[in-house]
Structures are given as structure tokens and as C-alpha cells.
Write a protein that holds these residues in place. Structure first.
Motif, PDB file in Angstrom:
ATOM      1  N   MET A  28       0.822  -1.207   0.000  1.00  0.00           N
ATOM      2  CA  MET A  28       0.000   0.000   0.000  1.00  0.00           C
ATOM      3  C   MET A  28       0.856   1.258   0.000  1.00  0.00           C
ATOM      4  SD  MET A  28      -1.784   2.653   1.189  1.00  0.00           S
ATOM      5  CE  MET A  28      -1.731   3.027   2.936  1.00  0.00           C
ATOM      6  N   GLU A  29       1.830   1.355   0.920  1.00  0.00           N
ATOM      7  CA  GLU A  29       2.508   2.635   1.107  1.00  0.00           C
ATOM      8  C   GLU A  29       3.573   2.948   0.060  1.00  0.00           C
ATOM      9  OE1 GLU A  29       1.766   5.049   3.078  1.00  0.00           O
ATOM     10  OE2 GLU A  29       0.493   4.170   4.625  1.00  0.00           O
ATOM     11  N   ASN A  30       4.350   1.983  -0.274  1.00  0.00           N
ATOM     12  CA  ASN A  30       5.380   2.278  -1.265  1.00  0.00           C
ATOM     13  C   ASN A  30       5.416   1.188  -2.331  1.00  0.00           C
ATOM     14  OD1 ASN A  30       7.474   3.524  -2.582  1.00  0.00           O
ATOM     15  ND2 ASN A  30       9.049   2.709  -1.245  1.00  0.00           N
ATOM     16  N   ASP A  77      10.931   9.866  -7.491  1.00  0.00           N
ATOM     17  CA  ASP A  77      10.424   9.610  -6.151  1.00  0.00           C
ATOM     18  C   ASP A  77       9.220  10.534  -5.965  1.00  0.00           C
ATOM     19  OD1 ASP A  77      10.204   8.589  -3.674  1.00  0.00           O
ATOM     20  OD2 ASP A  77      11.841   9.733  -2.778  1.00  0.00           O
ATOM     21  N   PRO A 136       6.134  10.997  -3.428  1.00  0.00           N
ATOM     22  CA  PRO A 136       5.407  10.606  -2.211  1.00  0.00           C
ATOM     23  C   PRO A 136       3.885  10.613  -2.351  1.00  0.00           C
ATOM     24  CG  PRO A 136       7.130  12.187  -1.669  1.00  0.00           C
ATOM     25  CD  PRO A 136       7.075  12.112  -3.172  1.00  0.00           C
ATOM     26  N   PHE A 137       3.358  11.408  -3.278  1.00  0.00           N
ATOM     27  CA  PHE A 137       1.904  11.491  -3.398  1.00  0.00           C
ATOM     28  C   PHE A 137       1.319  10.471  -4.367  1.00  0.00           C
ATOM     29  CE2 PHE A 137       0.074  15.404  -1.269  1.00  0.00           C
ATOM     30  CZ  PHE A 137       1.133  15.538  -0.392  1.00  0.00           C
ATOM     31  N   ILE A 190       0.222   7.592  -3.994  1.00  0.00           N
ATOM     32  CA  ILE A 190      -0.929   6.788  -3.548  1.00  0.00           C
ATOM     33  C   ILE A 190      -2.042   7.661  -2.953  1.00  0.00           C
ATOM     34  CG2 ILE A 190       0.419   4.690  -3.122  1.00  0.00           C
ATOM     35  CD1 ILE A 190       0.167   5.564  -0.053  1.00  0.00           C
ATOM     36  N   GLU A 191      -1.902   8.973  -3.072  1.00  0.00           N
ATOM     37  CA  GLU A 191      -2.961   9.855  -2.551  1.00  0.00           C
ATOM     38  C   GLU A 191      -4.138   9.867  -3.520  1.00  0.00           C
ATOM     39  OE1 GLU A 191      -2.754  11.454   0.461  1.00  0.00           O
ATOM     40  OE2 GLU A 191      -0.774  10.598   0.820  1.00  0.00           O
ATOM     41  N   CYS A 192      -5.291  10.241  -2.996  1.00  0.00           N
ATOM     42  CA  CYS A 192      -6.522  10.215  -3.791  1.00  0.00           C
ATOM     43  C   CYS A 192      -6.650  11.481  -4.635  1.00  0.00           C
ATOM     44  CB  CYS A 192      -7.716  10.101  -2.847  1.00  0.00           C
ATOM     45  SG  CYS A 192      -9.311  10.146  -3.670  1.00  0.00           S
ATOM     46  N   GLN A 230       7.446  18.952  -8.279  1.00  0.00           N
ATOM     47  CA  GLN A 230       8.538  19.235  -7.340  1.00  0.00           C
ATOM     48  C   GLN A 230       9.605  18.152  -7.368  1.00  0.00           C
ATOM     49  OE1 GLN A 230       6.262  19.589  -3.804  1.00  0.00           O
ATOM     50  NE2 GLN A 230       5.678  21.681  -4.296  1.00  0.00           N
TER      51      GLN A 230
END
Lengths: 290, 138, 473
Positions: A165-167, A184, A186-187, A189-191, A217
Motif C-alpha cells: 500500500m505505502e510504497n 520519487d 510521495p503522493f 498513492i494519494e486520492c 517538485q
């Protein structure tokens, strides 16, 4: 290799480019997507309360049709369809009471026999990313890609199980096989705001803005996705985001199969980039890829 | 402003029904707030996801029924994906939505006629279909 | 009475041969009957407390320690709650006492590999790992440590600094003799360098040293193998999974804050060595999380996080510290007052909620959190984030449990016979538990259990002797 294939409504119309490129690439990669005859809509939402059995009758019928055709695997390309079919199948496999209610109602014999696969999963587990790499004729060198997973391709992990899920890394591994560089992100997996785009558009706009800004970014040239709803929100919200923030850097958002087609040297003219708000053609031309 | 709570309220039909159709035990939640910390829709919510659960724990049915949060939840399931106690708030939000939409005089939450033809041409079917399923009376 | 007098004389003799004891000579230990000998596994504050108690009671003790010197986790700590005593200053007298005690023999760089016999008459197989330094020759001058060119990541310093490949764990290490890390030593890995060997004035460096085995016969054993920090880098990608340099754990923070740490107590952050001005502490990291990580409360974190924030504020007066907490558990003597003081007088902002995600944005670590008291989702652009990650048993506890014939629970902690009335008994006669290997606890409770275990050992061995004596009659 041959798989039963469920394109779903959106891939026949608004997300035709996802479907076209997916099919074209499959032939090049040596597997056949055999479209299920007379399929119906998957319902586009998996019912989250346990007394809405009707919403599972559609996807159950699709799964039962696959089984009756003699297939034990069904491939989907759209994250929404994949999620709905996979979660429904999870109920069919594990919840005897609900299964009985639904199969009695649609008068079908189905016990969760079909495995629902995402196209990416076929590439990873059946073709193999190494083999995919061998087929690449135009490595996407110098292309920095933000691999956007969104929600439905991954969650809930216990029912979907495609990746962590996270990475998660399946998308990045895929992109590396094409010769591009995943950033890279980080977002990833954000909705994107999902169906709130028809109700609370501000949510979709804000979520999209956060995701896209995060991609920019981190140095991405473009964002790829598997989901027509994500693609729509992330692409279509950009004019609105620009209104709110003129300093916002726009970024093309398109389907992973489109990028796959470019790498496999398939006719990009058929890929329908012109439908995007932010047309990626310029970027791809700049990189010498089309 | 004082709020009276009671055992009857905590065990009221509405609260029990939310628990029943969502399949979630609200009392698994120990209010760590992780769901709220990761929720993408909080900006448009009036109650944090963890507060929705808290209100249900206290049996504050009316407040919950009238909260905005359930309507802006995108069912992205990030809350559930990280909940240390495995509470699936997306199911609780859906239970609240469907109970409202099943009420006798339930009003549609979205009106498709509000959307421009242009928008409808651009929006994918899955957006419209899932939107209708989440926001129209059942 | 006769027995006591006899032991006393041994005691006095022992003092004469203190050095031999420290070097691990077992002849003194073996000079008494097996039912007067005790093995202590683990040389942390718990094991030290037990060993000194037993030694003072006249028992002969061998304390085996996996690392090259005793002191355990406390060696890594800065100051300790609730009094903010310097950890080294309170620990060192005890490590020194364990090293010099006539009845205590230290066997460092050793691990227990096997057990035969029965309660009252155990025979342990011990593996002595190579130190690559002949400690009988080494004078502990430290030249090798100073000259070693191979400085690198070492578990002891965590992310706070690097360590030479030949090292002692502290300037006051007991024993104060260095050892070589074979994974980092250039000579042992690549066959080149040999600087330590060249600079050693007494020729103590021995690259050829091999591991060896020996046995220890003892009537009883105390297990005090301590704890580690949950592997959040591997298991918690939502907190960056170790890829964000300015996200560290509490033990790394201890090394930064410690006057004998790699920065000599200067508060800097790993990525660029700058002084962090906005520092976020997150409690209950992987603790209280039955769904994905550990279901239990790690018990120490509320207190040490408050301590970290205070020590940080003492070093960076204009800095801002935030603590994400869910509940504050400050049940020890003076603990609640410590927390209250942290909140009201030290300018630390407590935020009631968890942080869901951390990510890098430019040179900041973005913290996505919530404050459930105001009902707000909170975002903080932090310079440094400190995770109070769960306490877990030290690596190898399951293996040791199998060797000793005792039980571990699902989290790997040793299971006590009865939590209320026999917390230091393992369920197997002659085998006793103490400290964090049985469950997370602070220094005070660990030391109390060390003493309790020492007392239980004496009860067992004296009743064992009485039984044997009766049977002999």
C-alpha cells in the motif's frame, strides 16, 4: 497467451486511448485480450455497506460469464473496474452468505473461481518486466515519470493484493523496463478526489493540485495512471488550478498503455493525445520519442 | 453548550443500524486520529473522520446525520489502509450516506442538470455512474 | 555460618585477581561448587544489577554480553528521566563495579549457543566471537581507534555519526579494550590497510583470530537480553522507510543529545548538519497498532519523548518542539510532574493525534498529522522528525528461548510464569527473566527486576542445596 478481457464502459468512449493502446501493445507483447462478449457495466462502485447486494450482481455476472467461457483469468485495464471486480470476487470467495444471495438472484453458479488481473500484473507476473524490456524498441531515455497509482489499484490491500500500500513499486518497475526514470513521488498513492468531481469539485481540484505539484517538485516530466477517473481529474482540473495559482506548473497526465505503445514503437498517431488538456505530444517530441 | 448523552442514545436504532450495515464496531477506535491525518477530503469536511466515529461512539445521531463529512468522503480508503485497529471508515461513511438516501423524503445530493454539456462530454462514465450511486436517493 | 566465612575469604582472594576476572578467566568462577555459580545473559543495566547483587551475596557470576563491553542500551543514552541525570555518569560506576567485582567475571563478545543439564546443574555452551585484538596484550591505549581510517555506519551510533572499524563503545567502556568490526575493517574485507596493527605499541592486533567455544557450568541463569527498536525503516514506508534522512528514531536522538555521542551533544540534523529549528516528535510509532505492527504500549516513549523535547529545548533555545501523542502514560514516581513541567514550562506543544505520513519537500520533512482536540488536520514543515518507535526484544530472542527451553510470546518477549506474582520466573526452574526481554520497561523497573531475579536465584539455589544435602544424607 490468451486472457478474457473486460474493457468497461469508459474504455469504449472517453478512455479509448487507454484501451486501444493496451490492445495494440498486447499483440506486440504476445498475449491476446479476448473481449468478453455481451459484457455489462461493472457498476463503477463497490458497495461499501453489506446490505447492497444488487450492486454486486453486475460484476458477479461478468465473473460468471468468464468462468462459463472456460477461462479462469479476467484482465481489466481500468482501475475502477479492476477494483470492483476484484473486491466482488473476494466476497464470492469468502462470504458464503452474500455469495448465495447474489448468485441465487442472478441464477448463476459462481464461487469466485476467476482470478481478476490488472494489465500491469500480466506484464509483471506473466510476461515479466525483463521480457518486456527486450521488446522495447524505443527506450524512453531521459523521460522522468511520476507513476501515479491512486487508490483503487491498491486498496484495500487485503482484497486487492497487487502491491504494497505505502510504497508500491510495480509501476516504477514497469517504467524502468521501458527505459524511463521513475521519480520519487510521495503522493503517488494519494486520492485524486475520485467521484467527488461530480459533487465536491473543490476536493478534486485541491487533491489533484497537491498530487501534481508533488510530481513537479520531484522533477517529473509527466504523470502516468491506469485509471480514467484519475486521468480525468488530474488532467481536467489543471485549468482550474491555474486560475487559483498562476504559478502552477502544468504537467501532462496520460495512460501507462500510451507510454508503453511509444516504447514499443507503435503508431503514436492513434494514441489520441489530443484529447488531453495538457497535450503530451510536445514533451514526447522534445525528448525525441515520437 | 451542553450535550446530554445516555445509554439509550448510544444503543439507539440509528447507531446500531450504522454499525450493522457498515459491519464496523465503532468501539474498536481509540481516537488516535491517524485517519484524519491522512484523509484527502478533510478541507471540505465539518467533522474529521475520527470525530464522526467519536460522535457515533457517544450516540450523537442527529449531529452525525447532518454532518457534511460523509458527502465529501471520496471512499479512497486511506483511513482504513492505515487504521491501527482496522476500522474501515469508508464503510461507516457509506452507511451514513445510504441511510440518508434511503429516507422517505431523501433529496438527490447532485443534480446532473447542473453540469454543462461540455463537462459531461469530458467526464468519464465512471465518474458519472459512481457519483450517481453515491449521491442519488436509492 | 561456616559457608559464609568461606565465601568471604574467596571474596578477598577475588579482589587480588580482579584483572584476571575482567579478562574473562574462569578459574575463580569455577573455584566454587556449581550451585553457587550463576550465569547472567546480557550486560545491560538489568544484568549488571543482578550480577552485582548476586556477587555481593557471595555467588560467583559470569555475565555474557554480545557486544564488546557491558552497559547495554544505557550506554547509548544521554540523560535519563525524570531527573535528567547523565546516563553515563550513573551507569559507569555500575559497569566499573561489575568489571572489578571479585565475584563477577565478564565474558564480552560472547553468545549462548547451547544448554545441557538441569536446574541447579546447567552446562552452557558459549561462543566467543573473535575481537581480532588480543586483550591480554592490549593496554587500552586507544591509538588504534584514533588512527583507523575506516569510519562508517555503526549500529551503536545509529544515524547520528560514524564509528571507526576498530572501536570501543564508550570512552569509559568496560572492559576498555577495542574490537574490530569484521564487516567494516578494510584489512579483513579487502586485505589492505593494517593501520591498527602498525600503530599498536604492543602488537595486540590479531587478524587471524577465530571464534571459539567454551562451556560454563552454573546452577541458574538470568536472562536479561534487553530490547531493540522496531525496524521502522523497513516496515514503515509511510514515515519514509528510512529514505528521508531527517527522520530518525529515539535512540538516534539519544546519540545526538549524548555528550559522549558523535556530535559531542551538539544538536544537528543528519542531512546537512544544520541546527533543526522545528522538531516534530511522534509517539506510538508502531506501538498500539495491532493491525499492522505491535499491539502493545511500549511504555517508555511518553517519558523519553518529553525528555528529548526538553533536552532539545535546552540546546536550541529558539527552537520549537511538537509532540504528537495519543495518551500520556506517566505512571512512574515523579513522571507525571516531569510531563507537566515539560508542557507548562518548556514551551513544548503537545498535539493530540497521530501523524499519518511524512515526506520530503525541499529541505523540510512535511508532517501530515491531526489534532483531535481542535478537530484539525495539521501540517508541519519540520527540520527534524523523531520517531518513538516500538520497543521490541533484541534479535535472537526466539533462538535463545529454544536453547533455554523457555517460551516467547508472539512479539518475541519471554513469557513469565505469572505476571503479578512471579514476573521474573520463566516457567522453567533455574531460568529467570529480567528487564526488557520480558516486556518493555524503563530503567527503574528493569533494575528492580534485575534485583528480583537475583533474589529468586538465591531462593532457588539455596533450596536446591538443601534438597541435595538432604538427599545426600
Amino acid at each position: 497467451m490468451r486472457y478474457s478481457y473486460f474493457p468497461g464502459c469508459t474504455l469504449y468512449t472517453k478512455a479509448k486511448k487507454l484501451d486501444d493502446a493496451g490492445r495494440e501493445c498486447s499483440l506486440k507483447l504476445g498475449f491476446e485480450l479476448d473481449e468478453l462478449p455481451d459484457w455489462t457495466c461493472c457498476g463503477a462502485t463497490f458497495p461499501l455497506v453489506n446490505d447492497q447486494h444488487m450492486l454486486m450482481s453486475g460484476p458477479t455476472r461478468i465473473l460468471a460469464d468468464t468462468k462459463d467461457r472456460g477461462d479462469d483469468k479476467l484482465v481489466a485495464l481500468c482501475s475502477v473496474c479492476y477494483n470492483v471486480l476484484k473486491r466482488t470476487n473476494h466476497v464470492m470467495l469468502n462470504d458464503e452468505e452474500r455469495r448465495a444471495k447474489i448468485t441465487d438472484f442472478i441464477e448463476r453458479d459462481y464461487h469466485g473461481e476467476v482470478e481478476v488481473l490488472h494489465y500491469l500484473q500480466v506484464l509483471r507476473d506473466e510476461i515479466g518486466f525483463d521480457a518486456l524490456k527486450e521488446k522495447v524498441v524505443k527506450p524512453l531515455e531521459g523521460l522522468k515519470v511520476a507513476c501515479y497509482y491512486g487508490c483503487l489499484l491498491l486498496r484495500p490491500v487485503k482484497e486487492i493484493g497487487l502491491d504494497r500500500m505505502e510504497n508500491p513499486t510495480i509501476f516504477e518497475d514497469f517504467i524502468r523496463a521501458l527505459g524511463a526514470e521513475p521519480v520519487d513521488f510521495p503522493f503517488k498513492i494519494e486520492c485524486c478526489g475520485a467521484f467527488q468531481t461530480v459533487n465536491s469539485m473543490a476536493t478534486a481540484t485541491r487533491c489533484s493540485r497537491e498530487i501534481l505539484s508533488n510530481a513537479v517538485q520531484n522533477g517529473a516530466d509527466l504523470v502516468i495512471t491506469t485509471c480514467p477517473l484519475c486521468q480525468f481529474n488530474l488532467d481536467d482540473r489543471q485549468p482550474e488550478i491555474l486560475k487559483e495559482d498562476p504559478a502552477f506548473t502544468t504537467i501532462p497526465v496520460f495512460y501507462f498503455t500510451q507510454l508503453l505503445a511509444v516504447a514499443l514503437g507503435l503508431d503514436s498517431g492513434n494514441l489520441g493525445f489530443e484529447r488531453n488538456f495538457i497535450n503530451p505530444l510536445e514533451l514526447l517530441q522534445e525528448k525525441g520519442l515520437v | 453548550m451542553k450535550t446530554i448523552i445516555s445509554g439509550d442514545q448510544i444503543k439507539s436504532d440509528f447507531i446500531n443500524r450504522v454499525s450493522e450495515i457498515s459491519g464496523e464496531n465503532f468501539f474498536n477506535c481509540y481516537q488516535c486520529g491517524n485517519c484524519s491525518a491522512g484523509c484527502p477530503s478533510v478541507d471540505e469536511m465539518d467533522l474529521l473522520p475520527s470525530q464522526v466515529v467519536r460522535y457515533l461512539q457517544l450516540g450523537l445521531a442527529e449531529e452525525v446525520k447532518n454532518c457534511k463529512s460523509m458527502w465529501v468522503c471520496a471512499a479512497c480508503t486511506m483511513c482504513h489502509a492505515r487504521c491501527p485497529k482496522g476500522v474501515d471508515i469508508s464503510k461507516i461513511m457509506e452507511a451514513l450516506r445510504v441511510l440518508r438516501l434511503r429516507e422517505v423524503n431523501a433529496q438527490p445530493r447532485v443534480d446532473l442538470t447542473d453540469f454543462s454539456q461540455d463537462y459531461l462530454e469530458r467526464a468519464p462514465q465512471i465518474a458519472i455512474i459512481s457519483g450517481c450511486r453515491k449521491f442519488l436517493p436509492l | 555460618m561456616a559457608e559464609i566465612a568461606e565465601l568471604k575469604s574467596v571474596n578477598e582472594q577475588g579482589e587480588v585477581v580482579t584483572c584476571a576476572c575482567a579478562m574473562g578467566d574462569l578459574s575463580d568462577f569455577e573455584s566454587v561448587p556449581v550451585d553457587r555459580r550463576v550465569l547472567v545473559i546480557g550486560g545491560g543495566i538489568t544484568g549488571i544489577t543482578a550480577a552485582i547483587d548476586l556477587g555481593n551475596a557471595g555467588y560467583k557470576v559470569v555475565m555474557v554480553e554480545r557486544l564488546p563491553s557491558v552497559g547495554g542500551r544505557m550506554l547509548q543514552l544521554s540523560e535519563t528521566f525524570p531527573t535528567l541525570d547523565c546516563a553515563q555518569c550513573t551507569l559507569t560506576p555500575r559497569t566499573v563495579e561489575s568489571g572489578q567485582h571479585p565475584n563477577v567475571t565478564l565474558k564480552t563478545s560472547c553468545e549462548v549457543e547451547g544448554l545441557e543439564g538441569e536446574p541447579g546443574n546447567f552446562k552452557f555452551l558459549i561462543r566467543q566471537k573473535p575481537t581480532y585484538v588480543d586483550w591480554n596484550k592490549c593496554t587500552g591505549c586507544g591509538t588504534c581507534v584514533e588512527k583507523c581510517p575506516s569510519k562508517g555506519f555503526a549500529l551503536f551510533e545509529r544515524d547520528a555519526g560514524r564509528m571507526p572499524a576498530i572501536y570501543t563503545l564508550s570512552p569509559q567502556a568496560v572492559p576498555n579494550k577495542p574490537q574490530i568490526d569484521p564487516d567494516r575493517c578494510r584489512f579483513l574485507t579487502r586485505g589492505k590497510c593494517g593501520v591498527c596493527s602498525k600503530v599498536c605499541p604492543v602488537g595486540a592486533i590479531d587478524y587471524e583470530q577465530q571464534e571459539s567455544f567454551f562451556t560454563i557450568e552454573a546452577g541458574a541463569v538470568i536472562v536479561a537480553t534487553g530490547f531493540d527498536i522496531y525496524d521502522w525503516k523497513k516496515l514503515m514506508p509511510e514515515y519514509g522507510g528510512g529514505r528521508i534522512p531527517d527522520v530518525i528514531d529515539g535512540l538516534t536522538m539519544e546519540r545526538y543529545l549524548s555528550a559522549s555521542g558523535p556530535t559531542a551533544g551538539k544538536m544537528v540534523r543528519p542531512s546537512d548538519g544544520k541546527t533543526p529549528k522545528e522538531v516534530v516528535f511522534i509517539q506510538c510509532v508502531a506501538s498500539r497498532n495491532p493491525e499492522f505492527h505491535k499491539s502493545y504500549c511500549s511504555r517508555l516513549c511518553c517519558m523519553y519523548t518529553a525528555k528529548h523535547a526538553r533536552l532539545y529545548k535546552h540546546k536550541v533555545h529558539d527552537g520549537q518542539a511538537y509532540i504528537f501523542y495519543i495518551d500520556i502514560r506517566s505512571t512512574g514516581k515523579g513522571y507525571e510532574q516531569f510531563i507537566q513541567q515539560s508542557v507548562s514550562e518548556e514551551g513544548i506543544v503537545y498535539i493530540r493525534g497521530r501523524a499519518a505520513k511524512l515526506y520530503q519537500k525541499d529541505d523540510k520533512v512535511m508532517v501530515q498529522g491531526a489534532d483531535t482536540l481542535t478537530g484539525k488536520k495539521i501540517e508541519i514543515a519540520a527540520d527534524l522528525v523523531v520517531l518513538a518507535a516500538a520497543i521490541v526484544p533484541n534479535e535472537g530472542s526466539e533462538k535463545l528461548a529454544r536453547i533455554l527451553g523457555i517460551e516467547c510470546n508472539k512479539d518475541g518477549f519471554f513469557v513469565e510464569e505469572n505476571y503479578k506474582f512471579a514476573p521474573v520466573m520463566s516457567g522453567r526452574q533455574g531460568v529467570y527473566l529480567a528487564g526488557c526481554c520480558q516486556g518493555a520497561k524503563d530503567i527503574a523497573d528493569s533494575a528492580a527486576q534485575g534485583s528480583a531475579a537475583a533474589s529468586r536465584v538465591q531462593v532457588f539455589l539455596s533450596s536446591y542445596r538443601n534438597r541435595m544435602n538432604r538427599e545426600a544424607v
